[in-house]
Write a protein that holds these residues in place. Sequence first.
Motif, short mmCIF file in Angstrom:
data_model
loop_
_atom_site.label_atom_id
_atom_site.label_comp_id
_atom_site.label_asym_id
_atom_site.label_seq_id
_atom_site.Cartn_x
_atom_site.Cartn_y
_atom_site.Cartn_z
N ARG A 92 1.82 -4.82 -4.30
CA ARG A 92 1.04 -5.58 -4.41
C ARG A 92 0.19 -7.17 -3.93
O ARG A 92 1.27 -7.12 -2.60
CB ARG A 92 2.92 -6.53 -5.80
N ASN A 93 -0.60 -7.94 -4.21
CA ASN A 93 -0.59 -8.79 -3.71
C ASN A 93 -0.88 -9.86 -4.65
O ASN A 93 -1.51 -9.71 -5.46
CB ASN A 93 -2.14 -8.07 -3.61
N TYR A 94 -0.34 -10.93 -3.51
CA TYR A 94 -0.57 -12.59 -4.75
C TYR A 94 -1.34 -13.38 -3.45
O TYR A 94 -0.73 -13.15 -1.56
CB TYR A 94 0.92 -13.19 -4.99
N SER A 95 -2.57 -14.12 -3.55
CA SER A 95 -3.15 -14.91 -1.97
C SER A 95 -2.45 -16.47 -3.05
O SER A 95 -2.64 -17.42 -3.80
CB SER A 95 -4.59 -14.22 -2.54
N ARG A 96 -2.41 -17.13 -2.12
CA ARG A 96 -2.27 -18.17 -1.84
C ARG A 96 -3.11 -19.00 -0.38
O ARG A 96 -2.25 -18.43 0.50
CB ARG A 96 -1.25 -18.50 -2.43
N TRP A 97 -2.91 -20.40 -0.42
CA TRP A 97 -2.77 -21.06 0.73
C TRP A 97 -1.88 -21.83 1.43
O TRP A 97 -1.17 -22.42 0.20
CB TRP A 97 -4.31 -22.59 0.36
N TYR A 98 -2.14 -21.70 2.93
CA TYR A 98 -0.85 -22.25 2.96
C TYR A 98 -0.80 -23.14 4.09
O TYR A 98 -1.99 -22.58 5.03
CB TYR A 98 0.26 -21.72 3.60
N LYS A 113 10.77 -12.96 -2.75
CA LYS A 113 11.99 -13.20 -2.93
C LYS A 113 12.36 -14.76 -1.96
O LYS A 113 12.81 -15.20 -3.19
CB LYS A 113 12.29 -11.92 -2.76
N LYS A 114 12.15 -14.34 -1.57
CA LYS A 114 12.71 -16.03 -0.37
C LYS A 114 12.69 -17.21 -1.07
O LYS A 114 13.23 -18.40 -1.22
CB LYS A 114 12.03 -15.93 1.13
N THR A 115 11.06 -17.41 -0.99
CA THR A 115 10.49 -18.34 -1.95
C THR A 115 10.66 -18.85 -3.42
O THR A 115 10.22 -19.42 -3.76
CB THR A 115 9.48 -18.96 -1.51
N GLY A 116 11.59 -17.46 -3.93
CA GLY A 116 11.88 -18.07 -5.44
C GLY A 116 10.31 -17.61 -6.23
O GLY A 116 10.70 -18.02 -7.47
N GLN A 117 9.71 -16.91 -5.71
CA GLN A 117 8.11 -17.10 -6.31
C GLN A 117 8.49 -15.14 -6.90
O GLN A 117 7.48 -14.50 -7.70
CB GLN A 117 7.48 -16.70 -5.47
N ASP A 118 9.23 -14.04 -7.15
CA ASP A 118 9.49 -13.09 -7.67
C ASP A 118 10.21 -13.32 -8.33
O ASP A 118 10.69 -14.64 -8.82
CB ASP A 118 9.79 -12.20 -6.75
N ASP A 119 9.96 -12.23 -9.37
CA ASP A 119 9.82 -12.07 -10.99
C ASP A 119 10.33 -10.61 -11.08
O ASP A 119 9.12 -9.87 -10.94
CB ASP A 119 10.19 -13.05 -11.74
N ASP A 120 11.38 -10.54 -12.30
CA ASP A 120 10.89 -8.67 -12.56
C ASP A 120 10.99 -9.06 -14.26
O ASP A 120 11.15 -8.32 -15.00
CB ASP A 120 12.23 -8.17 -12.64
N MET A 121 9.76 -10.00 -14.77
CA MET A 121 9.28 -10.02 -16.03
C MET A 121 7.94 -9.87 -16.89
O MET A 121 7.12 -9.79 -15.96
CB MET A 121 9.04 -11.69 -16.85
N TRP A 122 8.07 -8.70 -17.57
CA TRP A 122 7.62 -7.67 -17.76
C TRP A 122 6.41 -8.87 -18.63
O TRP A 122 4.75 -7.98 -18.25
CB TRP A 122 7.41 -6.71 -18.72
N GLY A 123 6.58 -10.11 -18.93
CA GLY A 123 5.38 -10.26 -19.86
C GLY A 123 4.62 -11.70 -18.34
O GLY A 123 3.52 -12.37 -19.09
N ASN A 124 5.05 -11.46 -16.89
CA ASN A 124 4.70 -12.57 -16.17
C ASN A 124 3.63 -12.04 -15.49
O ASN A 124 3.98 -11.40 -15.07
CB ASN A 124 5.26 -13.20 -15.64
N ASN A 125 2.20 -11.98 -16.19
CA ASN A 125 1.00 -11.30 -14.99
C ASN A 125 0.77 -12.29 -14.87
O ASN A 125 -0.08 -12.91 -14.95
CB ASN A 125 -0.13 -10.58 -16.82
N SER A 126 0.97 -11.81 -13.47
CA SER A 126 0.33 -13.15 -12.38
C SER A 126 0.12 -12.61 -10.49
O SER A 126 -0.22 -12.61 -9.38
CB SER A 126 1.70 -13.88 -11.28
N VAL A 127 -0.19 -10.62 -10.73
CA VAL A 127 -0.53 -10.60 -9.41
C VAL A 127 -1.61 -9.62 -9.18
O VAL A 127 -1.17 -9.32 -10.49
CB VAL A 127 1.18 -9.88 -9.03
N ASN A 128 -1.49 -8.88 -8.41
CA ASN A 128 -2.89 -7.77 -8.50
C ASN A 128 -1.83 -6.62 -7.98
O ASN A 128 -0.87 -6.64 -6.77
CB ASN A 128 -4.36 -7.40 -7.75
N THR A 129 -1.58 -4.84 -8.41
CA THR A 129 -1.48 -3.60 -8.93
C THR A 129 -2.09 -3.27 -8.15
O THR A 129 -2.68 -2.30 -8.41
CB THR A 129 -0.16 -3.58 -10.00
N TYR A 130 -1.77 -2.04 -6.58
CA TYR A 130 -2.52 -1.54 -6.22
C TYR A 130 -1.70 -0.39 -6.33
O TYR A 130 -0.47 -0.15 -5.82
CB TYR A 130 -3.72 -1.53 -4.80
N ILE A 131 -2.12 1.17 -5.91
CA ILE A 131 -1.81 2.91 -5.96
C ILE A 131 -2.42 3.22 -5.55
O ILE A 131 -3.64 3.79 -5.98
CB ILE A 131 -1.14 2.93 -7.54
#
Length: 784
Positions: free
Chosen positions: A96-102, A200-218
């Motif tokens: 799973r890939n999630y991009s943002r600036w820090y 997970k540590k920063t509370g940005q992870d979730d298990d909601m199937w209705g929240n489409n917010s990351v790219n998934t590669y297999i």
Amino acid sequence: MLTNYIKIALRNLLRNKSFSAINILGLSVGMASALLILLWMYNEVSFDRFHKNESQLYMAWNRGEFDGKLQCWDNTPKILGPTLKEEYPEITATSRNYSRWYVTRIGDKKISSEAMTTDADFLQMFDFPLLQGDPKTALNSINSMVVTQKMAIKMFGTEDVLNKAITIDKDNFTITGVMKDLPTNTSFTFEYLLPWEYMKKTGQDDDMWGNNSVNTYIQLKPGTNPERFAKKIEDITIRHSNKTEEQEIFLHPISKWHLYSNFENGKVVGGRIAIVRLFGIIAAFILFIACINFMNLSTARSEKRAKEVGIRKTAGANKGLLVAQFIGESVMIAFIAGIIAFIAVMASLPGFNSLINKNLELPYSNGFFWIGILIFIVFTGIIAGSYPAFFLSSFKPIAILKGTFKRTNAAVSPRKVLVVVQFSFAIILIISTLIVVQQIRYAQKRDAGYDRGQVVYNWLTGDLSKNYRQIKSELLNAGIATSVTKTASPLSSVSSDTWGIEWKGKNQEDKIDFQRFSEDEHLIKTAGLHLLQGRDMDLTQFPSDSAAMILNESAAKAMGFKDPVGQLVTDNGRQYHVIGVIKDFVIGSPYDHSRPMVIEGAQSYFNVIHMKLSATKPAAEQLKSVESIFKQYNPDYPFEYHFVDADYAMKFEDTQRIATLTGLFAGLTIFISCLGLFGLAAYMAENRVKEIGVRKVLGASVLSITALLSREFIILVGIAIIIAIPVAWYAMNLWLNDFSYRIRMQWWVFALAGVMAIAVSLLTVSYQAIRAALLDPVKSLRSE
């Protein structure tokens, strides 16, 4: 014999210096243009194709019906990847890939840079080699990070940074890997990788199937049938959400990520591949036009070599031998032109890179590259020399040596056809450039629906959220800003959409996708939005505005409200009361129609602070004042502002780049075509010297002789215009169909392109015609 042929070819080149120069210059310009385009095309088609697991790598996409259409999007639930890996043995790995600036810190050094948070499998799925560290373990720890060479040098000034520490927010990370800088032909963009555990540590992870917010590669196991497997997993979201979510999952192969990203009715219909094909056609035609010049000039001067052909045939040379000789000569000329073209490519590549916003390089160390260059040159020489070779070798030796060989001037000849083809393509490119520029200007003049001037934004980093009220108060009290607001995303983009909007009277069979925006208060004032009904949010006067909602025109229409103000609207379980309606404003592509949008109140999340700077002082001076306030309340983070109008201008960059490239190659095409026309006109004038002398003696004026000599070429250009206009209209109509907000093609564009073509060709031919007409007839008729 070969030595003899080379000597003859060199003598012909040196004997006819002007025609040789025109031939070589035309070929070299055509070859250089084609080489630049081919370099760009290779970069485009090689995107993401360098991974050794390429045939097993896929991206998971969603497919669902909204607004009566089957739509596709690449964002997926965060829980999808782990669930797929757990339930299906056909999968080797997922990421799973999630991009943002820090903001990354080392002591007092602070730099804002792009991170990609990903699963540990990422480095084993994709071939991004580590110069230091182990890809199998580099992302196993919650406080590990992998940096690129560029990031290492940016932070430490060296690439030797393994086991060194970097701080992000208040968390310390240890560098466990140094990655080779990303190639230019990858879809991924990041400067460093963080482990998914950090989400997970920063509370940005979730298990909601209705929240489409990351790219998934297999990555599938070798031998797995992707079509059958895709069928097995397509209902995974429906099953795990207990049918509350109705979208399907499908697989998009890595080989199509970059070039095939456009979908219609759930099926891939193209994407960037259309631009690649377009410029492939342009490259082929530019090279062909350069070859046409060679063909025309070679056949035009056929009489000069007729005796040579006659003598060779009389001496026993067959047609095949003569064809080989003439093609060999053209290949030799192509080699000279190829060397000049290669030097031109090396010299122009930095400018070309700047134009296309890439970093293309010539792969000098790649043996296949040099083989390709050799094939390219030989191919060009064969194409350019094929028609002249067969034309010259077909001469009859008896007619030549008896002196009865005559040059024909048929109404329709291959040479005239080739000139028409040349100018037809040039005119098509001129029309295309004019229409692309028109479309850009049309979108730029479009009412964006808000005031972009003097509006700046800064991402909410560090303590900005905690100290927001104090910062806002100081900005307003000091007169630095006239209005301040918090939003979920910048005004120039939308970060969220939803189909979970409910309201009284909604037809439950309708699935409408709403763009979702948010504000705390005073967005309308800050952005200069046009209020049609109701009011803006104001938490001071109306504390209940934390649960308020503002609709745009399209949303109010989609909901069917006659009087929207006061209506209750629910978004995924949260209830809002509508307090206003605004005019649609452009937040996505300026070439698309506005979509339904809801702007939600302060119970939403915020990522950005927008400020409308006061016009009492220059913007640069006001920004220095803003920076001092931000540093006071957020000392650990740099002040990195963005102008909204600059962001808006960036929306036009891709289309402007296409317009510039099309215009550039249209200009080169016209140049090559006119170069050939110039040579043909010179040869025509040379052959008709005595005729011109006779006409002048009989009283013909310079103007009438110029018109006589120019007429044939202008007629050919006129025919080219007639052919080019319907072709250009059809091609540009197809291109414009991709835009919802588009121009209507005007007749004057086609007329202007035709006038330009005639003017340029007339200017080219007239020089030689006037020069011939001004010759003293006494000199031209002396031998008579």
